[in-house]
Every structure is written in structure tokens, then in C-alpha cells.
Design a protein around this motif. Structure first.
Motif, PDB file in Angstrom:
ATOM      1  N   LEU A 167     -31.371 111.705  26.266  1.00 60.12           N
ATOM      2  CA  LEU A 167     -30.395 112.225  27.218  1.00 60.12           C
ATOM      3  C   LEU A 167     -30.502 113.735  27.326  1.00 60.12           C
ATOM      4  O   LEU A 167     -30.426 114.310  28.433  1.00 60.12           O
ATOM      5  CB  LEU A 167     -28.981 111.828  26.779  1.00 60.12           C
ATOM      6  N   GLY A 168     -30.691 114.407  26.175  1.00 62.43           N
ATOM      7  CA  GLY A 168     -30.860 115.850  26.197  1.00 62.43           C
ATOM      8  C   GLY A 168     -32.104 116.258  26.972  1.00 62.43           C
ATOM      9  O   GLY A 168     -32.092 117.252  27.696  1.00 62.43           O
ATOM     10  N   VAL A 195     -31.358 115.939  30.743  1.00 65.75           N
ATOM     11  CA  VAL A 195     -30.487 116.994  31.246  1.00 65.75           C
ATOM     12  C   VAL A 195     -31.260 118.294  31.396  1.00 65.75           C
ATOM     13  O   VAL A 195     -31.147 119.020  32.397  1.00 65.75           O
ATOM     14  CB  VAL A 195     -29.288 117.169  30.298  1.00 65.75           C
ATOM     15  N   SER A 196     -32.073 118.610  30.390  1.00 69.91           N
ATOM     16  CA  SER A 196     -32.845 119.863  30.447  1.00 69.91           C
ATOM     17  C   SER A 196     -33.910 119.815  31.538  1.00 69.91           C
ATOM     18  O   SER A 196     -34.259 120.825  32.141  1.00 69.91           O
ATOM     19  CB  SER A 196     -33.513 120.136  29.084  1.00 69.91           C
ATOM     20  N   ASN A 251     -21.190 121.543  23.090  1.00 72.60           N
ATOM     21  CA  ASN A 251     -22.274 121.071  23.948  1.00 72.60           C
ATOM     22  C   ASN A 251     -21.865 119.720  24.527  1.00 72.60           C
ATOM     23  O   ASN A 251     -21.840 118.724  23.814  1.00 72.60           O
ATOM     24  CB  ASN A 251     -23.567 120.939  23.137  1.00 72.60           C
ATOM     25  N   SER A 268     -23.806 112.041  24.434  1.00 70.91           N
ATOM     26  CA  SER A 268     -24.826 111.196  23.814  1.00 70.91           C
ATOM     27  C   SER A 268     -24.312 110.567  22.520  1.00 70.91           C
ATOM     28  O   SER A 268     -24.597 109.401  22.216  1.00 70.91           O
ATOM     29  CB  SER A 268     -26.097 112.005  23.547  1.00 70.91           C
ATOM     30  N   THR A 312     -23.430 117.722  26.452  1.00 72.88           N
ATOM     31  CA  THR A 312     -24.508 116.728  26.447  1.00 72.88           C
ATOM     32  C   THR A 312     -24.570 115.982  25.121  1.00 72.88           C
ATOM     33  O   THR A 312     -24.664 114.753  25.077  1.00 72.88           O
ATOM     34  CB  THR A 312     -25.866 117.414  26.715  1.00 72.88           C
ATOM     35  N   THR A 313     -24.523 116.733  24.009  1.00 74.05           N
ATOM     36  CA  THR A 313     -24.565 116.074  22.704  1.00 74.05           C
ATOM     37  C   THR A 313     -23.289 115.273  22.455  1.00 74.05           C
ATOM     38  O   THR A 313     -23.315 114.228  21.795  1.00 74.05           O
ATOM     39  CB  THR A 313     -24.752 117.100  21.569  1.00 74.05           C
ATOM     40  N   THR A 324     -29.603 110.479  21.922  1.00 69.49           N
ATOM     41  CA  THR A 324     -29.295 111.907  21.959  1.00 69.49           C
ATOM     42  C   THR A 324     -30.446 112.726  22.518  1.00 69.49           C
ATOM     43  O   THR A 324     -30.264 113.552  23.432  1.00 69.49           O
ATOM     44  CB  THR A 324     -28.943 112.405  20.539  1.00 69.49           C
TER      45      THR A 324
END
Length: 456
Positions: free
Chosen positions: A450-451, A454-455, A387, A393, A389-390, A447
Motif C-alpha cells: 500500500l505504501g 501511494v508513493s 502517517n 495499512s 498510509t501506515t 503495509t
């Protein structure tokens, strides 16, 4: 021939005590020096230590007690069990500074009775030293000091030194201190210079006026720092009126350095003033338990933080994989920064006015290290979670955590020093607990925010 401690002596002494052979024990102890006997005592129970002391004469017993100063719990227990007659004989053979340390261990009734048994001059010297804090220059010094007048000739000075040593007894010295008519310290003359100089010249012409002395109330750690900075093996002590009061010798300076190092290491590890040879379970528990409570409180707050992100963690469980790494990394960075600060403050290389300078340096170092390690963490995170994104982050969070940890580690010791609190307290549980809480908060906050972006 040089002698080293043989650990087999410990078992031999114990066997001689348990089998009841005092004459053989006395013969063995006669062959050992005070340092060796003190090391043996550290391996024995109190009842066996007392048997050993019964076989020692006052002079050797006094030397043995002097060598137990680094183990205050053992010394305190032992002194508390010695008879008044034994203590009187031992104290009479000690230097006044060592005698004052022993008397300070006793309760008031015992101390008064012991002081009354001493000759008037010794009693006055010991009583004078007892008025100072034991961790100050006054508590460390001995009042035995060789002083000469600046208006004396070399011949007159040598004769006055001879009279003084005949009256007070001889103790090793390397420097004679020069005083004026009011006993103000104004210079020094080495023994070598004194012996080689023309007997007719004045002391004022050969003395060194650049003398370094410490105030009688100065903390022992500062005394050791002054001695190290100026390469002194003996430090003169002056009172508030600048009069020569005594001297601190190299053996006491070494003891101070050892004690301060031991104390700082204890604070780093969260064991307080616990001694290596401590045998009491209750004393050991009392030293360690407060620090464990502090760690527990810190862990509780970290759990509250994670509880606040409970719902988010259930939707992104892979985020929890790297919480231990983030917390440990922040703690390590904080301890690195604080250790440098504590060491610098102890040696005088860093001053309390250097806060912004040191903070800026530690932040730059943390930023460089953080970017390098964050890049590596990003690849590690992506390898496990797949992932991006993670992974991103986690990298950003690590940079932030490293910078925060460095800031805490660099600033807290200086702030504590300004508040006259031992800066060693800034390390260990304090630093790691603070960084655990802040590190987890920052990591989860970045985390999940930011997640969420993005979603969205």
C-alpha cells in the motif's frame, strides 16, 4: 464429621519417618483415611513413601493406591518399588478394574508372578480386563455386574442377586441389568423398583427397555460424554455380540473427566502429559522441549519473513512498531476460536460435519471484532507515526489477520478430529506459531504494497 486434608500432616509424617518412630507413625496413619494418606504421599520422596506403606495393612494400602491413579508417575514409581508380598496382599483387596491398572504398570515377569498369586477367579477377571486398552470402556469397567433374567419373577431375581453377592462379595450397586438367555442386555431395573414391586410379577413387566450402553472398545472420552449426555452414574458395557460385559461406575467416570481435562490443558499450554506433582527434571524436560522446539521453528520462519522485508523496513522503520501487536492479536483470536471448537467437539455439541457452518460463524464474529479493533489501531498508529498510509495499512492488515486466525482456529480442530487426532493439539503452540508467521507476512505485505502504491 467431614474431614479435610490438613497440610501439617505432611510435615508430621516426614518428621516421624526421619526420626525413626514407626509406632507413632502407624498410630497416626490409623486415624487418617485413604484419600488423606494419598495426598500426604504426593508430598514425600519415594523412600519416605515406602516407609509409609510398610505401616499400612493390605486393605488400606489398596485404597491408597486407588487414590493415586490421578498421579500416574508417582503411582508407577511406588508400585515398582513394592515387594511381591506387599503387592499380592494389596491386589487381593482391590476391585478387579483397579487391580488391572496396577498389574499393567509392572513388567511382564512381575505381572505374571503377581497374577499367579491371585485366586483363579480373580486372576481370570484381571487377565480379561488387561486385554483392553486402558483408555477404553473395557479398560475402565469392572466385571462385577448384577444381572437378572427377564423371565424371572421379582422374588426369583432378588434371590439370584443374594446368591451372586454371597458368591462374589458385595459391591455397591443401584441398578440390576436385565438380560435374555444369551446374556444380551435388554433392560434395567433400579434397586428401588425391585424392592417395591410385587414379588410375583415378572421382571419383563417392570424393566425399563430403554437402556443406554457403550461398546467395550469405545474411547474413555466418549464414554464420559455418553454418561454426561444421559445423566448416568453407572454405564453398562457390552461386547461386540451385545452381551453384558461389565459396568463403569461414577468414580471411574469422574477420573476420566479429570484426566481428559488435565490432558487438554497440557496440550493448550504445550506441556503435554506432564503432571503437577512430577518431580523428575528429565520427564518434565521431555514433555516440554518438543513444544519449545516447535515455537522456535515458528519464530525462525517469522524471522525469515521479516528478513525478506528487510530493505522495506529500513525505509519505513515505523512499520515495525506494531508487529508484536499484530502477531499477538492473531494468536489470541486463533486460540479463542479453537478453544470453542475443542470444547464443542469434546462435549458433542459440535460435529465434524459442521466445518462450513462453524467457519462461517467464526468469520462473521472475526470480521465484526476486526473492524472495531482495526479502527482503534488506526488511530493508535496515526498518533505515533502521523502517517495516514501506515495507519490505514495497519487497520486493513489487522482485519485480514483476524479473519485468517479465526479460520485456522475454527477449521484445524475439526480437521484433526476427522483424522482421529486429539483436537486439543490444535491449540497452544500450533495455533500461535501459524498465526505469527501468517500475521507478520500479511501485515508487512499490505503495509509495504500500500505504501508503494501511494508513493507511486
Amino acid at each position: 464429621m467431614a474431614k479435610t486434608h490438613d497440610p501439617r500432616y505432611d510435615k508430621v509424617v516426614k518428621r516421624l519417618i526421619t526420626t525413626g518412630r514407626p509406632q507413632v507413625l502407624r498410630s497416626l496413619l490409623d486415624t487418617l483415611n485413604a484419600v488423606e494418606i494419598a495426598q500426604i504421599l504426593l508430598q514425600l520422596k519415594l523412600k519416605h513413601q515406602l516407609v509409609v506403606f510398610e505401616q499400612l495393612g493390605p486393605e488400606k494400602a489398596s485404597d491408597v493406591l486407588s487414590n493415586l491413579h490421578d498421579s500416574s508417575a508417582v503411582l508407577s514409581d511406588l508400585v515398582g518399588e513394592l515387594t511381591h508380598e506387599q503387592l499380592s496382599g494389596i491386589i487381593g483387596e482391590m476391585d478387579d478394574d483397579d487391580a488391572a491398572d496396577i498389574v499393567s504398570i509392572l513388567d511382564d515377569t512381575q505381572a505374571d508372578a503377581l497374577l499367579e498369586s491371585l485366586p483363579a477367579k480373580d486372576r481370570a477377571d484381571v487377565h480379561n480386563l488387561l486385554q483392553y486398552d486402558e483408555e477404553s470402556a473395557g479398560g475402565l469397567m469392572t466385571s462385577y455386574v448384577v444381572a437378572i433374567r427377564k423371565d424371572q419373577s421379582v422374588d426369583q431375581a432378588i434371590r439370584s442377586i443374594q446368591r451372586y453377592t454371597q458368591r462374589e462379595g458385595f459391591e455397591m450397586f443401584y441398578t440390576a441389568y436385565v438380560v435374555d438367555e444369551f446374556q444380551h442386555l435388554i433392560g434395567t431395573v433400579s434397586v428401588t423398583e425391585l424392592l417395591l414391586a410385587d414379588r410375583s410379577v415378572s421382571i419383563a413387566t417392570i424393566m425399563n427397555p430403554d437402556v443406554v450402553a457403550v461398546d467395550i472398545d469405545l474411547d474413555q472420552e466418549e464414554v464420559a460424554r455418553v454418561a454426561k449426555e444421559y445423566d448416568l452414574v453407572v454405564v453398562p458395557v457390552i461386547d461386540k455380540h451385545l452381551r453384558l460385559a461389565g459396568r463403569i461406575t461414577i468414580d471411574d467416570l469422574v477420573d476420566v473427566l479429570y484426566e481428559e481435562h488435565h490432558e487438554d490443558m497440557g496440550q493448550f499450554a504445550g506441556t503435554g502429559g506432564e503432571e503437577v506433582m512430577e518431580t523428575s527434571i528429565f520427564r518434565t524436560t521431555r514433555e516440554r522441549l518438543p513444544w519449545l522446539f516447535l515455537s522456535m521453528v515458528g519464530g525462525f520462519f517469522a524471522a525469515l519473513v521479516m528478513n525478506g522485508f528487510g530493505k522495506a523496513l529500513s525505509t519505513m522503520p515505523e512499520t515495525a512498531y506494531f508487529i508484536p501487536l499484530i502477531a499477538a492479536f492473531g494468536g489470541n483470536v486463533g486460540i479463542q476460536s479453537s478453544s470453542i471448537m475443542v470444547r464443542g467437539l469434546a462435549t458433542g455439541a459440535i460435529q465434524t460435519t459442521d466445518l462450513l457452518i462453524r467457519l462461517w460463524k467464526e468469520l462473521r464474529v472475526a470480521l465484526v471484532n476486526g473492524v472495531i479493533c482495526a479502527t482503534l489501531l488506526g488511530f493508535m498508529n496515526w498518533f505515533i507515526t502521523r502517517n495516514p498510509t501506515t495507519a490505514l495499512s495497519a487497520s486493513l492488515a489487522l482485519i485480514a489477520v483476524v479473519c485468517i486466525a479465526a479460520s485456522i482456529g475454527a477449521s484445524v480442530p475439526i480437521l484433526l478430529k476427522r483424522l482421529h487426532i486429539d483436537p486439543a493439539l490444535a491449540t497452544g503452540p500450533f495455533i500461535t506459531t501459524a498465526n505469527d508467521i501468517l500475521g507478520i507476512t500479511v501485515y508487512l505485505g499490505i503495509t509495504f504494497n500500500l505504501g508503494h502504491l501511494v508513493s507511486f
